[in-house]
Design an enzyme around this catalytic site. Structure first.
Site, PDB file in Angstrom:
ATOM      1  N   ASP A 206       0.822  -1.209   0.000  1.00 44.26           N
ATOM      2  CA  ASP A 206       0.000   0.000   0.000  1.00 44.26           C
ATOM      3  C   ASP A 206       0.858   1.263   0.000  1.00 44.26           C
ATOM      4  OD1 ASP A 206      -2.581   1.159  -0.041  1.00 44.26           O
ATOM      5  OD2 ASP A 206      -2.506   1.548   2.104  1.00 44.26           O
ATOM      6  N   SER A 230      -7.380   4.854  -0.232  1.00 43.03           N
ATOM      7  CA  SER A 230      -7.507   3.582  -0.937  1.00 43.03           C
ATOM      8  C   SER A 230      -8.966   3.133  -0.932  1.00 43.03           C
ATOM      9  CB  SER A 230      -6.637   2.509  -0.271  1.00 43.03           C
ATOM     10  OG  SER A 230      -5.284   2.904  -0.254  1.00 43.03           O
ATOM     11  N   GLN A 280      -4.783  -1.718  -7.359  1.00 38.38           N
ATOM     12  CA  GLN A 280      -5.496  -0.893  -6.385  1.00 38.38           C
ATOM     13  C   GLN A 280      -6.146   0.295  -7.087  1.00 38.38           C
ATOM     14  OE1 GLN A 280      -3.842   2.136  -3.283  1.00 38.38           O
ATOM     15  NE2 GLN A 280      -3.998   0.193  -2.156  1.00 38.38           N
TER      16      GLN A 280
END
Length: 288
Positions: A206, A230, A280
Site C-alpha cells: 500500500d 484507498s 489498487q
C-alpha cells in the site's frame, strides 16, 4: 530517533493479533499514527486473521479487499473471520474488520495446497541495484522535511529506495510518465514464518502504489492540495519469497477518471522472479 530494528519489531508485533475467540481476533495501531489507520496495516492484520484459521501447508495465493471507512488508530480493530470453504485443494476465508460497531474493511482470501503446474512469468525490468540508491531520508530536502513535519523524520520498518524520481520531487518539473519504481525490504530480519512475510509484503504494497497516478499529474499528498484514500486492493502471490530481502516494486497507472485513479504493481525478487501482482484503485481529488 528510534532504532529501525525496534520499529520492525513493532510491525511484527502489530501483525501478531490477539485471539479473542476461535474466529475473532483483535489488533491495535501504532502509538504514533496518522489521522486514519494505514491501509496496509489493516490489510496485513486481516490477512493474519484469515491465515490463522488455515492449515500451514496452504499458503495464500490471492486476496481481494475493500476499504469501507477510515479506521480510527486510537481504537482496537476487531477482525471476524468467516470460514467460507475448506476444499481438497483450496480454502476460502472472508474477514470483516470492525470499529465502533461498523465495518471499516472487508477481505476475501484464497489459500491453496502447493501443487505442480505450468510455469511462466514476465521478466523484471532492468534497474540499478538497491545499494546504489539513496535512502528515503537522504532524498528528503530540508524544505520537504519541514512540509511533511515529524512524519518525515520517523524511522520506518520498510526500507524504500527509489529507482524513479519520487513523485514528491518530480512534481517540481510537472507531470511525467504514470510510473513508479522502488526497491523495498523489511529493515531487519523477520521470523521464518511464511505468513509473516506475506503479511509484511501486503503491508508494504500500500506504500508508493498510487504515486504512479500522482506522478502523471505532477502533484503529491501533503505538498499539494490532494485528498486521497484507498478504495480497494487485490494481490496475487505467485512464488515464495522473503520480505526481509530486496524486492522491486514496479508500479504503473493505466487510467484515472471520475475522482479515482487505478494503479497496478509487480513485485520481483532480487534474482528476477515475479513473486506478486497488485491492483489498487484510490479516491483522488485535486482541489483548486
Amino acid at each position: 530517533m528510534t532504532d529501525v530494528a525496534s520499529v520492525l519489531d513493532r510491525l511484527v508485533a502489530l501483525l501478531d493479533l490477539e485471539r479473542v475467540e476461535e474466529d475473532i481476533f483483535r489488533g491495535v495501531s501504532p502509538k504514533h499514527s496518522p489521522v486514519r489507520v494505514f491501509g496496509g496495516q489493516v490489510a496485513g492484520q486481516a490477512l493474519v486473521a484469515a491465515g490463522r484459521t488455515v492449515p500451514e501447508d496452504r499458503p495464500v495465493h490471492s486476496l481481494h479487499a475493500y476499504f469501507i471507512r477510515g479506521g480510527d488508530p486510537a481504537v482496537p480493530i476487531v477482525y471476524q473471520v468467516d470460514r467460507i470453504r475448506d476444499g481438497r485443494s483450496f480454502t476460502t476465508r472472508r474477514v470483516v474488520a470492525i470499529q465502533h460497531g461498523k465495518p471499516i474493511f472487508a477481505l476475501s482470501a484464497s489459500f491453496q495446497r502447493v501443487e505442480p503446474g505450468v510455469e511462466h512469468a514476465e521478466e523484471m525490468p532492468e534497474v540499478p541495484d538497491p545499494e546504489s540508491l539513496p535512502t528515503y531520508h537522504e532524498l528528503m530536502s530540508p524544505e520537504l522535511r519541514e512540509k511533511f513535519g515529524p512524519w518525515a523524520q520517523r524511522p520506518r520498518p520498510i526500507d524504500v529506495r527509489y529507482v524513479s524520481e519520487p513523485a514528491w520531487r518530480s512534481r517540481e518539473n510537472g507531470p511525467r510518465d504514470a510510473r513508479n519504481q522502488v526497491w523495498m525490504r523489511a529493515d531487519g530480519v523477520l521470523p521464518d514464518d511464511p505468513l509473516t512475510h506475506v503479511c509484511v509484503l501486503a503491508y508494504a504494497s500500500d506504500m508508493t502504489l498510487l504515486d504512479a497516478v500522482l506522478a502523471r499529474h505532477g502533484v503529491y499528498w501533503g505538498v499539494d492540495n490532494v485528498l486521497g484514500a484507498s478504495l480497494d486492493h487485490a494481490m496475487w502471490f505467485h512464488r515464495p519469497f522473503r520480505a526481509d530481502e530486496w524486492v522491486l516494486y514496479d508500479c504503473a497507472s493505466p487510467s484515472a477518471s471520475g475522482g479515482r485513479g487505478l494503479a497496478t504493481g509487480r513485485f520481483f525478487s532480487r534474482d528476477g522472479e515475479l513473486i506478486a501482482t497488485v491492483v489498487q484503485e484510490g479516491m483522488l481529488r485535486v482541489l483548486s
